[in-house]
Design a protein around this motif. Sequence first.
Motif, PDB file in Angstrom:
ATOM      1  N   UNK A  92       0.622  -1.886   5.878  1.00 33.87           N
ATOM      2  CA  UNK A  92       0.771  -1.021   4.718  1.00 33.87           C
ATOM      3  C   UNK A  92       2.132  -1.289   4.085  1.00 33.87           C
ATOM      4  N   UNK A  93       2.094  -1.651   2.838  1.00 36.33           N
ATOM      5  CA  UNK A  93       3.321  -1.868   2.083  1.00 36.33           C
ATOM      6  C   UNK A  93       3.413  -0.823   0.989  1.00 36.33           C
ATOM      7  N   UNK A  94       4.642  -0.366   0.738  1.00 32.66           N
ATOM      8  CA  UNK A  94       4.885   0.550  -0.365  1.00 32.66           C
ATOM      9  C   UNK A  94       5.957  -0.066  -1.245  1.00 32.66           C
ATOM     10  N   UNK A  95       5.627  -0.251  -2.508  1.00 31.17           N
ATOM     11  CA  UNK A  95       6.602  -0.761  -3.467  1.00 31.17           C
ATOM     12  C   UNK A  95       6.981   0.379  -4.392  1.00 31.17           C
ATOM     13  N   UNK A  96       8.245   0.406  -4.779  1.00 28.82           N
ATOM     14  CA  UNK A  96       8.744   1.483  -5.624  1.00 28.82           C
ATOM     15  C   UNK A  96       9.251   0.956  -6.948  1.00 28.82           C
ATOM     16  N   UNK A  97       9.008   1.737  -7.998  1.00 26.80           N
ATOM     17  CA  UNK A  97       9.519   1.452  -9.330  1.00 26.80           C
ATOM     18  C   UNK A  97      10.134   2.739  -9.846  1.00 26.80           C
ATOM     19  N   UNK A  98      11.294   2.637 -10.445  1.00 24.84           N
ATOM     20  CA  UNK A  98      11.985   3.804 -10.977  1.00 24.84           C
ATOM     21  C   UNK A  98      12.031   3.711 -12.488  1.00 24.84           C
ATOM     22  N   UNK A  99      11.653   4.821 -13.132  1.00 26.46           N
ATOM     23  CA  UNK A  99      11.742   4.886 -14.581  1.00 26.46           C
ATOM     24  C   UNK A  99      12.199   6.283 -14.956  1.00 26.46           C
ATOM     25  N   UNK A 100      13.403   6.365 -15.519  1.00 25.20           N
ATOM     26  CA  UNK A 100      14.008   7.645 -15.870  1.00 25.20           C
ATOM     27  C   UNK A 100      14.017   8.553 -14.634  1.00 25.20           C
ATOM     28  N   UNK A 101      13.374   9.700 -14.708  1.00 23.72           N
ATOM     29  CA  UNK A 101      13.361  10.621 -13.564  1.00 23.72           C
ATOM     30  C   UNK A 101      12.036  10.571 -12.824  1.00 23.72           C
ATOM     31  N   UNK A 102      11.349   9.390 -12.904  1.00 22.65           N
ATOM     32  CA  UNK A 102      10.042   9.240 -12.279  1.00 22.65           C
ATOM     33  C   UNK A 102      10.078   8.076 -11.287  1.00 22.65           C
ATOM     34  N   UNK A 103       9.608   8.356 -10.076  1.00 23.91           N
ATOM     35  CA  UNK A 103       9.476   7.328  -9.059  1.00 23.91           C
ATOM     36  C   UNK A 103       7.995   7.014  -8.880  1.00 23.91           C
ATOM     37  N   UNK A 104       7.641   5.737  -8.991  1.00 27.38           N
ATOM     38  CA  UNK A 104       6.271   5.296  -8.770  1.00 27.38           C
ATOM     39  C   UNK A 104       6.207   4.634  -7.406  1.00 27.38           C
ATOM     40  N   UNK A 105       5.321   5.138  -6.546  1.00 29.67           N
ATOM     41  CA  UNK A 105       5.095   4.565  -5.227  1.00 29.67           C
ATOM     42  C   UNK A 105       3.744   3.859  -5.237  1.00 29.67           C
ATOM     43  N   UNK A 106       3.778   2.519  -5.236  1.00 27.16           N
ATOM     44  CA  UNK A 106       2.552   1.729  -5.203  1.00 27.16           C
ATOM     45  C   UNK A 106       2.181   1.483  -3.753  1.00 27.16           C
ATOM     46  N   UNK A 107       1.042   2.014  -3.353  1.00 26.15           N
ATOM     47  CA  UNK A 107       0.580   1.892  -1.976  1.00 26.15           C
ATOM     48  C   UNK A 107      -0.471   0.798  -1.886  1.00 26.15           C
ATOM     49  N   UNK A 108      -0.439   0.042  -0.796  1.00 27.78           N
ATOM     50  CA  UNK A 108      -1.391  -1.050  -0.596  1.00 27.78           C
ATOM     51  C   UNK A 108      -1.896  -1.030   0.835  1.00 27.78           C
ATOM     52  N   UNK A 109      -3.186  -1.265   1.003  1.00 27.72           N
ATOM     53  CA  UNK A 109      -3.773  -1.349   2.328  1.00 27.72           C
ATOM     54  C   UNK A 109      -4.500  -0.070   2.705  1.00 27.72           C
ATOM     55  N   UNK A 110      -4.534   0.187   4.016  1.00 26.59           N
ATOM     56  CA  UNK A 110      -5.207   1.371   4.540  1.00 26.59           C
ATOM     57  C   UNK A 110      -4.189   2.459   4.868  1.00 26.59           C
ATOM     58  N   UNK A 111      -4.499   3.685   4.487  1.00 26.81           N
ATOM     59  CA  UNK A 111      -3.631   4.827   4.798  1.00 26.81           C
ATOM     60  C   UNK A 111      -4.342   5.655   5.853  1.00 26.81           C
ATOM     61  N   UNK A 112      -3.818   5.589   7.067  1.00 24.15           N
ATOM     62  CA  UNK A 112      -4.360   6.390   8.164  1.00 24.15           C
ATOM     63  C   UNK A 112      -3.198   6.887   9.023  1.00 24.15           C
ATOM     64  N   UNK A 113      -3.512   7.546  10.121  1.00 28.04           N
ATOM     65  CA  UNK A 113      -2.455   8.161  10.929  1.00 28.04           C
ATOM     66  C   UNK A 113      -1.493   7.142  11.512  1.00 28.04           C
ATOM     67  N   UNK A 114      -1.867   5.875  11.564  1.00 28.80           N
ATOM     68  CA  UNK A 114      -0.983   4.843  12.105  1.00 28.80           C
ATOM     69  C   UNK A 114       0.183   4.519  11.170  1.00 28.80           C
ATOM     70  N   UNK A 115       0.003   4.698   9.889  1.00 21.54           N
ATOM     71  CA  UNK A 115       1.027   4.297   8.926  1.00 21.54           C
ATOM     72  C   UNK A 115       1.646   5.462   8.151  1.00 21.54           C
ATOM     73  N   UNK A 116       1.121   6.653   8.309  1.00 18.09           N
ATOM     74  CA  UNK A 116       1.573   7.786   7.489  1.00 18.09           C
ATOM     75  C   UNK A 116       3.031   8.157   7.706  1.00 18.09           C
ATOM     76  N   UNK A 117       3.513   8.074   8.934  1.00 13.26           N
ATOM     77  CA  UNK A 117       4.921   8.405   9.174  1.00 13.26           C
ATOM     78  C   UNK A 117       5.836   7.458   8.400  1.00 13.26           C
ATOM     79  N   UNK A 118       5.519   6.177   8.395  1.00 12.06           N
ATOM     80  CA  UNK A 118       6.341   5.201   7.662  1.00 12.06           C
ATOM     81  C   UNK A 118       6.277   5.453   6.164  1.00 12.06           C
ATOM     82  N   UNK A 119       5.079   5.707   5.643  1.00 15.32           N
ATOM     83  CA  UNK A 119       4.952   5.993   4.213  1.00 15.32           C
ATOM     84  C   UNK A 119       5.782   7.215   3.848  1.00 15.32           C
ATOM     85  N   UNK A 120       5.651   8.269   4.639  1.00 17.60           N
ATOM     86  CA  UNK A 120       6.379   9.520   4.397  1.00 17.60           C
ATOM     87  C   UNK A 120       7.893   9.270   4.414  1.00 17.60           C
TER      88      UNK A 120
END
Length: 109
Positions: free
Chosen positions: A1-29
Amino acid sequence: MDTMFHLKDSMLVAELCGEIDHHVCDKIREDIDKELELYEVKHLVFDFKGVTFMDSSGIGVVLGRYKKLKKNGGTVTIRSANKLVKQILDMSGIFTLMEYKEEEEEDGE
């Protein structure tokens, strides 16, 4: 699971890729919380375009970030989920709390 971030003004975009399950949620969080603190943004966009699967632990990640931002007057938006992921989010009732958008152009990206 990869998370890429983009910042624009006061907005953060978190682009998530792959499967989101209990194995990766702590890292995403942890990754998202670190970025939120670093940039002190008020608005977060979860971009699910690259997500192929999500279970209830992913809903917990989204709700936790929603509560954190709402406490400080911010918002969370979800965008570009595939049919299955969108259905899981919809069944959870999450769209009664936050907005869903199909395309990234809609939020000024």
